[in-house]
Each structure stands twice: as structure tokens, then as C-alpha cells.
Design a protein around this motif. Structure first.
Motif, short mmCIF file in Angstrom:
data_model
loop_
_atom_site.label_atom_id
_atom_site.label_comp_id
_atom_site.label_asym_id
_atom_site.label_seq_id
_atom_site.Cartn_x
_atom_site.Cartn_y
_atom_site.Cartn_z
N PHE A 115 -15.52 -11.08 -27.93
CA PHE A 115 -16.35 -10.35 -26.96
C PHE A 115 -15.80 -10.42 -25.54
O PHE A 115 -16.00 -9.52 -24.75
N ASN A 116 -15.14 -11.53 -25.17
CA ASN A 116 -14.72 -11.72 -23.78
C ASN A 116 -13.21 -11.73 -23.58
O ASN A 116 -12.75 -11.84 -22.46
N ASN A 117 -12.43 -11.66 -24.66
CA ASN A 117 -10.97 -11.77 -24.56
C ASN A 117 -10.54 -13.07 -23.88
O ASN A 117 -9.58 -13.09 -23.10
N ARG A 118 -11.27 -14.13 -24.13
CA ARG A 118 -10.97 -15.42 -23.48
C ARG A 118 -10.74 -16.50 -24.53
O ARG A 118 -11.30 -16.44 -25.62
N GLY A 143 -10.17 -25.48 -18.47
CA GLY A 143 -9.81 -24.31 -17.67
C GLY A 143 -11.03 -23.54 -17.22
O GLY A 143 -11.11 -23.10 -16.06
N THR A 144 -12.00 -23.41 -18.13
CA THR A 144 -13.23 -22.69 -17.80
C THR A 144 -14.00 -23.40 -16.69
O THR A 144 -14.45 -22.78 -15.73
N ALA A 145 -14.11 -24.73 -16.82
CA ALA A 145 -14.87 -25.50 -15.83
C ALA A 145 -14.14 -25.54 -14.48
O ALA A 145 -14.75 -25.36 -13.43
N LEU A 162 -14.27 -23.77 -9.35
CA LEU A 162 -13.96 -24.39 -8.05
C LEU A 162 -13.08 -23.45 -7.23
O LEU A 162 -12.43 -22.56 -7.76
N PRO A 163 -13.03 -23.65 -5.87
CA PRO A 163 -12.10 -22.87 -5.06
C PRO A 163 -10.66 -23.22 -5.41
O PRO A 163 -10.42 -24.35 -5.85
N PRO A 164 -9.66 -22.34 -5.26
CA PRO A 164 -9.79 -20.98 -4.71
C PRO A 164 -10.45 -20.03 -5.72
O PRO A 164 -9.97 -19.90 -6.83
N TRP A 165 -11.57 -19.38 -5.27
CA TRP A 165 -12.35 -18.56 -6.20
C TRP A 165 -11.64 -17.28 -6.58
O TRP A 165 -11.01 -16.62 -5.76
N GLN A 166 -11.76 -16.95 -7.88
CA GLN A 166 -11.27 -15.66 -8.34
C GLN A 166 -12.50 -14.78 -8.58
O GLN A 166 -13.61 -15.15 -8.29
N GLN A 167 -12.27 -13.62 -9.17
CA GLN A 167 -13.36 -12.67 -9.38
C GLN A 167 -14.18 -12.99 -10.63
O GLN A 167 -15.14 -12.30 -10.90
N ASP A 168 -13.79 -14.02 -11.37
CA ASP A 168 -14.34 -14.15 -12.72
C ASP A 168 -15.19 -15.41 -12.90
O ASP A 168 -15.11 -16.09 -13.89
N THR A 169 -16.04 -15.71 -11.87
CA THR A 169 -16.83 -16.93 -11.97
C THR A 169 -18.04 -16.76 -12.90
O THR A 169 -18.47 -17.72 -13.53
N ARG A 171 -7.78 -13.90 -37.69
CA ARG A 171 -7.05 -12.89 -38.47
C ARG A 171 -7.83 -11.58 -38.54
O ARG A 171 -7.24 -10.50 -38.60
N LEU A 172 -9.18 -11.71 -38.51
CA LEU A 172 -10.01 -10.51 -38.52
C LEU A 172 -10.06 -9.87 -37.13
O LEU A 172 -10.13 -8.65 -36.99
N ILE A 173 -10.05 -10.73 -36.10
CA ILE A 173 -10.22 -10.24 -34.73
C ILE A 173 -8.95 -9.54 -34.22
O ILE A 173 -9.02 -8.54 -33.52
N ARG A 174 -7.79 -10.09 -34.58
CA ARG A 174 -6.51 -9.47 -34.24
C ARG A 174 -6.35 -9.11 -32.76
O ARG A 174 -6.27 -7.94 -32.40
N LYS A 175 -6.31 -10.12 -31.89
CA LYS A 175 -6.02 -9.86 -30.48
C LYS A 175 -4.55 -10.17 -30.24
O LYS A 175 -4.05 -11.20 -30.69
N ARG A 176 -3.90 -9.32 -29.49
CA ARG A 176 -2.53 -9.63 -29.08
C ARG A 176 -2.57 -10.55 -27.87
O ARG A 176 -3.53 -10.49 -27.09
N PRO A 177 -1.54 -11.40 -27.69
CA PRO A 177 -1.56 -12.34 -26.56
C PRO A 177 -1.82 -11.65 -25.22
O PRO A 177 -2.55 -12.17 -24.38
N GLU A 178 -1.28 -10.44 -25.01
CA GLU A 178 -1.44 -9.79 -23.71
C GLU A 178 -2.86 -9.26 -23.49
O GLU A 178 -3.24 -8.92 -22.38
N GLN A 179 -3.67 -9.23 -24.57
CA GLN A 179 -5.06 -8.78 -24.42
C GLN A 179 -5.95 -9.92 -23.91
O GLN A 179 -7.05 -9.68 -23.44
N ILE A 180 -5.47 -11.15 -24.07
CA ILE A 180 -6.29 -12.29 -23.71
C ILE A 180 -6.11 -12.58 -22.22
O ILE A 180 -4.99 -12.70 -21.73
N GLN A 181 -7.26 -12.68 -21.51
CA GLN A 181 -7.21 -12.65 -20.05
C GLN A 181 -6.97 -13.99 -19.37
O GLN A 181 -6.70 -14.02 -18.19
N ASP A 182 -7.14 -15.08 -20.06
CA ASP A 182 -7.14 -16.35 -19.35
C ASP A 182 -5.77 -16.72 -18.81
O ASP A 182 -4.92 -17.23 -19.53
N THR A 183 -5.57 -16.46 -17.53
CA THR A 183 -4.26 -16.71 -16.92
C THR A 183 -3.89 -18.18 -16.97
O THR A 183 -2.74 -18.53 -17.16
#
Lengths: 138, 140
Positions: free
Chosen positions: A26-29, A35-37, A41-48, B59-71
Motif C-alpha cells: 500500500f505504501n511502497n515502503r 529508519g521510520t522512527a 527528526l530534523p532535517p524534516w522531509q515531506q514524508d512525516t 512474490r505476489l506483490i512484485r515491486k521492483r526496487p525502484e518502486q520502493i520509496q525509502d531512500t
């Protein structure tokens, strides 16, 4: 008794995997707690926003479980000074290493990331050595 | 689904998993790490099952690494990223803290509901650790 412990371990593990899959879907995360916690903290990004909601859900799980009639087991034996030092090491170390038990140990290994496998083996090893030294070494 | 709602539910389910499997209990986690003592293998079952569940669902969700946002975690999301000194030293430092306390970040945050002083001290120190990292490494 023993098989109840194994059942709750397996049930709990499945819920952790399910939760990580939900956040991915659902969130692509990735469900990395450190990392989430740290991201609130600052420096704040847009995704708090999503971070605060995730952390709120995480913390509220304990009172919810109590409400459902379960018991939340938390027992701390270490003195406060040790807890303070340990907290600092966990906070700084997880950020420097780019993840903790959840981010590397579960999400990263599930993706067969070499970095996560190395990180997990390493923190398990240093944790094991630390416990050995504290309990049997001195 | 609303992204705030889905992350709240995800956090709740993740937390329930930790609570039900008792990984929120430092004494139990330390018993897993104490291989030379009376070893408690529960944590290995929890991790293996979480990995199996996520691995299958992934395996069902099938996300590519570039789709995942967590920098922040891009490097663990991307299987081809290499091992570096930061990963090694950071993970080693984390393990020492984990072994001293029995708390890693998720259980430590849930521990805030326990009312135990050790929980507050640990979580406060952990956020200072996060902040220290941001000051030292992220404001380039």
C-alpha cells in the motif's frame, strides 16, 4: 506449554511478515523501524505523516493486545545507566548501518540483499558476544 | 487505501506480531542471544516465520526496487548494493547495544507503554542516537 510458545512465535512471526507486506503493497515502503522512527527528526522531509501513523499503530498494539485479553511481557533487568548507553548505541548504530532487526533482518533478507544478510549476521554476532561477556565473561 | 490508514494498520499488525511472539521482552531476547546459557530459540522461529510470510507475499506483490520509496533503506532494498565500512561498523555498534539491553528499535518503542523507567531512558537515548547520526552524517 512449550508448544504454546512455539505457536505464539509462529503466529507473531506471520503477523510481522504480513505487516511488512502490507506496508510494501500500500505504501511502497520497507517496514524498517529504525529508519521510520529516525525520519520524524530534523532535517524534516515531506514524508512525516505516514511515519507517525505507523509508529502510532506500533505503540498502540500493546494496549490493544491487553484489551483483547492478552498479556504484554516486558521485563528489564539492566540498570538505567546501561539502558542509556545501549539506547545511544542502538540509535546511532542502526542509522549508520542503515537498518535494524526489522529493516535488515526481515525486509532486507526477504529481498535476499547481501548488505542485509551481512548486517544481520554481524549484529547477531556482536550482540551474542556482548551477552556472553556480560553474563559469563567477568 | 488511504496511505496514512494503511501505515497505521501495518504498524498495529507489526506491533501485535512483536507483542504476541514476546519479542518485546528484553529478558526473552537476551535469552536467545545467550547461546552459552540456557538458550531460548524462540526468536529464530519468529524471524524465520516472518521471513517466510514476507517472502511468499512479496512474490505476489512484485515491486521492483525502484518502486520502493525509502531512500534511507535503498541500499538494503537493492540486492546489488555493496557492503561498506558504514554498514559494518553501524551493525556492529547496534549489536553491542542490543546485547546490553535486549531492546532493538521496534520493541523499545512498544516498551514505552510498559511504564518502566528503563524503557523511557532507552527510547530517549535511542532518539538522541538517531539525532547524533543526522548531525554527523546527514547535513553534508
Amino acid at each position: 506449554m512449550t508448544y504454546l510458545i512455539i505457536l505464539s512465535a509462529l503466529g507473531g512471526g506471520a503477523l510481522i511478515g504480513l505487516a511488512a507486506a502490507m506496508l510494501l503493497f500500500f505504501n511502497n515502503r520497507t517496514a524498517g523501524i529504525s529508519g521510520t522512527a529516525a525520519g520524524i527528526l530534523p532535517p524534516w522531509q515531506q514524508d512525516t505523516g505516514w511515519r507517525l501513523w505507523f509508529l502510532a499503530g506500533l505503540v498502540l498494539s500493546a494496549p490493544l493486545w491487553t484489551l483483547l485479553g492478552g498479556t504484554v511481557h516486558i521485563q528489564i533487568d539492566a540498570p538505567l545507566t546501561v539502558m542509556a548507553i545501549a539506547g545511544l548505541l542502538v540509535g546511532y548504530g542502526t542509522r549508520l548501518g542503515g537498518g535494524c532487526t526489522s529493516g535488515h533482518g526481515i525486509c532486507g533478507i526477504a529481498r535476499l540483499s547481501v548488505r542485509s544478510i551481512v548486517a544481520t549476521l554481524l549484529f547477531m554476532t556482536t550482540a551474542g558476544i556482548t551477552v556472553f561477556l556480560v553474563r559469563h565473561g567477568f | 487505501m488511504n496511505s496514512n490508514f494503511s501505515s497505521f494498520i501495518s504498524g498495529l499488525v507489526f506491533g501485535l506480531g512483536l507483542v504476541i511472539s514476546q519479542m518485546t521482552n528484553p529478558v526473552k531476547v537476551l535469552a536467545f542471544l545467550d547461546v552459552a546459557g540456557s538458550w531460548d530459540p524462540t526468536l529464530a522461529f519468529v524471524m524465520a516465520d516472518a521471513l517466510l510470510t514476507l517472502g511468499l507475499l512479496q512474490r505476489l506483490i512484485r515491486k521492483r526496487p525502484e518502486q520502493i520509496q525509502d531512500t534511507d533503506l535503498q541500499a538494503c532494498v537493492n540486492p546489488k548494493a555493496g557492503v561498506d565500512a558504514k554498514l559494518i561498523s553501524g551493525s556492529a555498534i547496534f549489536g553491542i547495544g542490543w546485547g546490553l539491553s535486549g531492546f532493538c528499535p521496534g520493541p523499545a518503542l512498544i516498551g514505552l507503554t510498559s511504564g518502566l523507567a528503563g524503557s523511557y531512558v532507552f527510547a530517549g537515548a535511542m532518539f538522541i542516537g538517531f539525532f547524533l547520526f543526522n548531525r554527523l552524517h546527514r547535513d553534508r
